[in-house]
Design a protein around this motif. Structure first.
Motif, PDB file in Angstrom:
ATOM      1  N   ARG A 131       0.831  -1.192   0.000  1.00 53.82           N
ATOM      2  CA  ARG A 131       0.000   0.000   0.000  1.00 53.82           C
ATOM      3  C   ARG A 131       0.873   1.252   0.000  1.00 53.82           C
ATOM      4  O   ARG A 131       2.079   1.194   0.197  1.00 53.82           O
ATOM      5  N   ARG A 132       0.249   2.398  -0.192  1.00 50.69           N
ATOM      6  CA  ARG A 132       0.984   3.658  -0.255  1.00 50.69           C
ATOM      7  C   ARG A 132       1.223   4.216   1.143  1.00 50.69           C
ATOM      8  O   ARG A 132       0.342   4.204   2.003  1.00 50.69           O
ATOM      9  N   ILE A 133       2.434   4.728   1.353  1.00 50.25           N
ATOM     10  CA  ILE A 133       2.769   5.462   2.569  1.00 50.25           C
ATOM     11  C   ILE A 133       3.222   6.847   2.114  1.00 50.25           C
ATOM     12  O   ILE A 133       4.278   6.992   1.501  1.00 50.25           O
ATOM     13  N   GLU A 134       2.411   7.855   2.401  1.00 50.69           N
ATOM     14  CA  GLU A 134       2.679   9.215   1.931  1.00 50.69           C
ATOM     15  C   GLU A 134       3.056  10.102   3.117  1.00 50.69           C
ATOM     16  O   GLU A 134       2.364  10.128   4.139  1.00 50.69           O
ATOM     17  N   PHE A 135       4.160  10.835   2.987  1.00 51.40           N
ATOM     18  CA  PHE A 135       4.609  11.759   4.031  1.00 51.40           C
ATOM     19  C   PHE A 135       4.355  13.189   3.554  1.00 51.40           C
ATOM     20  O   PHE A 135       4.789  13.584   2.469  1.00 51.40           O
ATOM     21  N   TYR A 136       3.669  13.962   4.380  1.00 51.42           N
ATOM     22  CA  TYR A 136       3.312  15.330   4.019  1.00 51.42           C
ATOM     23  C   TYR A 136       3.929  16.318   5.009  1.00 51.42           C
ATOM     24  O   TYR A 136       3.867  16.116   6.227  1.00 51.42           O
ATOM     25  N   GLY A 137       4.490  17.407   4.481  1.00 47.30           N
ATOM     26  CA  GLY A 137       5.039  18.462   5.326  1.00 47.30           C
ATOM     27  C   GLY A 137       5.350  19.671   4.476  1.00 47.30           C
ATOM     28  O   GLY A 137       5.524  19.566   3.258  1.00 47.30           O
ATOM     29  N   GLY A 178      -6.178   1.250   3.929  1.00 46.22           N
ATOM     30  CA  GLY A 178      -4.955   0.453   3.909  1.00 46.22           C
ATOM     31  C   GLY A 178      -3.725   1.286   3.657  1.00 46.22           C
ATOM     32  O   GLY A 178      -2.610   0.889   4.007  1.00 46.22           O
ATOM     33  N   ASP A 179      -3.894   2.470   3.015  1.00 38.69           N
ATOM     34  CA  ASP A 179      -2.787   3.398   2.830  1.00 38.69           C
ATOM     35  C   ASP A 179      -2.545   4.176   4.122  1.00 38.69           C
ATOM     36  O   ASP A 179      -3.419   4.239   4.995  1.00 38.69           O
ATOM     37  N   ALA A 200      -7.519  12.829   3.586  1.00 39.29           N
ATOM     38  CA  ALA A 200      -7.016  11.474   3.855  1.00 39.29           C
ATOM     39  C   ALA A 200      -7.972  10.714   4.765  1.00 39.29           C
ATOM     40  O   ALA A 200      -8.241   9.520   4.554  1.00 39.29           O
ATOM     41  N   ARG A 201      -8.491  11.392   5.763  1.00 32.61           N
ATOM     42  CA  ARG A 201      -9.432  10.760   6.693  1.00 32.61           C
ATOM     43  C   ARG A 201     -10.717  10.371   5.978  1.00 32.61           C
ATOM     44  O   ARG A 201     -11.273   9.293   6.207  1.00 32.61           O
ATOM     45  N   ARG A 202     -11.169  11.246   5.079  1.00 31.53           N
ATOM     46  CA  ARG A 202     -12.385  10.979   4.330  1.00 31.53           C
ATOM     47  C   ARG A 202     -12.218   9.799   3.379  1.00 31.53           C
ATOM     48  O   ARG A 202     -13.171   9.047   3.129  1.00 31.53           O
ATOM     49  N   LYS A 203     -11.007   9.614   2.864  1.00 31.58           N
ATOM     50  CA  LYS A 203     -10.747   8.522   1.925  1.00 31.58           C
ATOM     51  C   LYS A 203     -10.530   7.183   2.625  1.00 31.58           C
ATOM     52  O   LYS A 203     -10.381   6.149   1.980  1.00 31.58           O
ATOM     53  N   GLY A 204     -10.486   7.193   3.954  1.00 29.51           N
ATOM     54  CA  GLY A 204     -10.357   5.946   4.707  1.00 29.51           C
ATOM     55  C   GLY A 204      -8.947   5.513   4.978  1.00 29.51           C
ATOM     56  O   GLY A 204      -8.717   4.406   5.478  1.00 29.51           O
ATOM     57  N   ALA A 205      -7.954   6.362   4.648  1.00 29.35           N
ATOM     58  CA  ALA A 205      -6.556   6.024   4.928  1.00 29.35           C
ATOM     59  C   ALA A 205      -6.272   6.166   6.423  1.00 29.35           C
ATOM     60  O   ALA A 205      -6.976   6.888   7.133  1.00 29.35           O
ATOM     61  N   THR A 206      -5.250   5.482   6.898  1.00 29.41           N
ATOM     62  CA  THR A 206      -4.819   5.644   8.288  1.00 29.41           C
ATOM     63  C   THR A 206      -4.066   6.960   8.407  1.00 29.41           C
ATOM     64  O   THR A 206      -3.111   7.215   7.666  1.00 29.41           O
ATOM     65  N   LEU A 207      -4.494   7.806   9.331  1.00 31.51           N
ATOM     66  CA  LEU A 207      -3.914   9.132   9.512  1.00 31.51           C
ATOM     67  C   LEU A 207      -2.947   9.107  10.701  1.00 31.51           C
ATOM     68  O   LEU A 207      -3.355   8.832  11.828  1.00 31.51           O
ATOM     69  N   ILE A 208      -1.675   9.368  10.445  1.00 35.21           N
ATOM     70  CA  ILE A 208      -0.653   9.429  11.494  1.00 35.21           C
ATOM     71  C   ILE A 208      -0.118  10.857  11.516  1.00 35.21           C
ATOM     72  O   ILE A 208       0.450  11.326  10.529  1.00 35.21           O
ATOM     73  N   VAL A 209      -0.312  11.544  12.637  1.00 31.90           N
ATOM     74  CA  VAL A 209       0.049  12.954  12.723  1.00 31.90           C
ATOM     75  C   VAL A 209       1.158  13.153  13.744  1.00 31.90           C
ATOM     76  O   VAL A 209       1.043  12.724  14.896  1.00 31.90           O
ATOM     77  N   ASN A 226      -8.612   4.750  12.933  1.00 28.53           N
ATOM     78  CA  ASN A 226      -7.554   4.928  11.946  1.00 28.53           C
ATOM     79  C   ASN A 226      -6.875   6.286  12.078  1.00 28.53           C
ATOM     80  O   ASN A 226      -6.331   6.809  11.105  1.00 28.53           O
ATOM     81  N   GLN A 227      -6.891   6.833  13.286  1.00 21.56           N
ATOM     82  CA  GLN A 227      -6.276   8.143  13.530  1.00 21.56           C
ATOM     83  C   GLN A 227      -5.309   8.025  14.696  1.00 21.56           C
ATOM     84  O   GLN A 227      -5.678   7.569  15.775  1.00 21.56           O
ATOM     85  N   ILE A 228      -4.057   8.423  14.477  1.00 22.69           N
ATOM     86  CA  ILE A 228      -3.003   8.232  15.482  1.00 22.69           C
ATOM     87  C   ILE A 228      -2.240   9.538  15.662  1.00 22.69           C
ATOM     88  O   ILE A 228      -1.767  10.129  14.686  1.00 22.69           O
TER      89      ILE A 228
END
Length: 289
Positions: A131-137, A178-179, A200-209, A226-228
């Motif tokens: 699955r995709r793991i995307e890092f945003y900053g 799953g992303d 991201a939350r709306r799309k169902g991805a796991t949100l890690i902040v 799915n929120q951490i």
């Protein structure tokens, strides 16, 4: 630890807020009192006390009390030594190093292992499943995102770093369950990153902040399966110099995640890193023709 909990109060349910206020009123007593008495003094049920401990990122009451006792009795205080214009070079060296070392030691006492475990499991599952793991900053946090992508990419997983706000929106829109979307922010108040987190939350991805407690981004990462939230709190003098300490702490969080995920990846993915290292050495030391 106490500063982080104080900042988190607005995001807690009313009953858990009463537990938080009891804690802040007398941390030493909270660390020693049995759960029955803590519940009575807070005017809540015993399960509410346990839920409060988990809401702020700990495994349960026992884990919370252990970390609290270390913080109030043996914790390393953060010594913030601002750099002044008339400082000598030797003073600047000592102050900058002291700021970094004390911040790292303070975070060691404050880090919530329960939240880290959830993030590590999510990232590992994403890596195993392709699955995709995307890092945003953005800004300094964008540099941390690039470092994270570099480290995870070498593990053979599908990782990317995105710092342009328009590309971030497009990237987040393509996420699926799953992303993982890992959002890194010092202030937790960037409008662009808040928007990305919501998508991201709306799309169902796991949100890690990875951000400051009590910030808008931190509140978005609390309460969902799915929120951490990996809270990183520290005092820093923004008027005098750029946020160096926050960048070091965020890089350390990425190192913790990378190390743990690398140890949990299946055997067939680990040789990828060894092959990368081998090819890089061959490129570095090859004789010119």
């Amino acid at each position: 630890m106490l500063d982080r909990i104080k900042a988190s109060i607005p995001a807690l349910p009313p009953a858990e807020q009463r537990v938080a206020k009891l804690l802040l009123a007398d941390p030493r007593a909270f660390a020693t009192l049995p759960v029955v008495e803590l519940a009575e003094r807070s005017h809540v049920s015993k399960p509410t006390v346990v839920r409060f401990c988990r809401s702020v990122g700990y495994d349960g009451l026992a884990d919370f009390k252990r970390k609290l006792a270390g913080s109030v009795n043996e914790g390393v205080p953060f010594v913030h030594r601002a750099v002044d214009e008339d400082d000598k070079t030797s003073d600047i060296v000592v102050k900058v190093i002291d700021n970094a070392v004390s911040a790292l030691l303070k975070y060691r006492n404050d880090a919530a292992s329960h939240a880290f475990e959830r993030a590590i499991v999510a990232l590992t599952e994403a890596g195993k499943g392709g699955r995709r793991i995307e890092f945003y900053g953005v800004g300094n946090s964008g540099i941390v995102a690039q470092d994270a992508q570099h480290k995870f990419f070498r593990l053979g997983v599908n990782a990317a770093a995105v710092s342009d706000s328009h590309v971030q929106v497009m990237s987040a829109t393509m996420l699926a369950p799953g992303d993982c979307a890992v959002i890194i922010s010092n202030s937790g108040r960037s409008r662009d990153l808040v928007d990305v987190a919501e998508i991201a939350r709306r799309k169902g991805a796991t949100l890690i902040v990875v951000t400051a407690s009590g910030s808008p981004l931190a509140q978005m990462a609390q309460g969902g399966a799915n929120q951490i939230l990996l809270a990183v709190d520290h005092p820093e003098d923004y008027d005098r110099y750029s946020p160096m300490v926050s960048r070091l702490l965020h890089l350390m969080v990425i190192d913790i995640l990378t190390t743990a995920v690398a140890l949990r990846l299946p055997g067939e993915l680990r040789p990828m890193l060894q092959e990368i290292k081998k090819n890089l050495r061959a490129k570095r030391y090859a004789r010119p023709e």
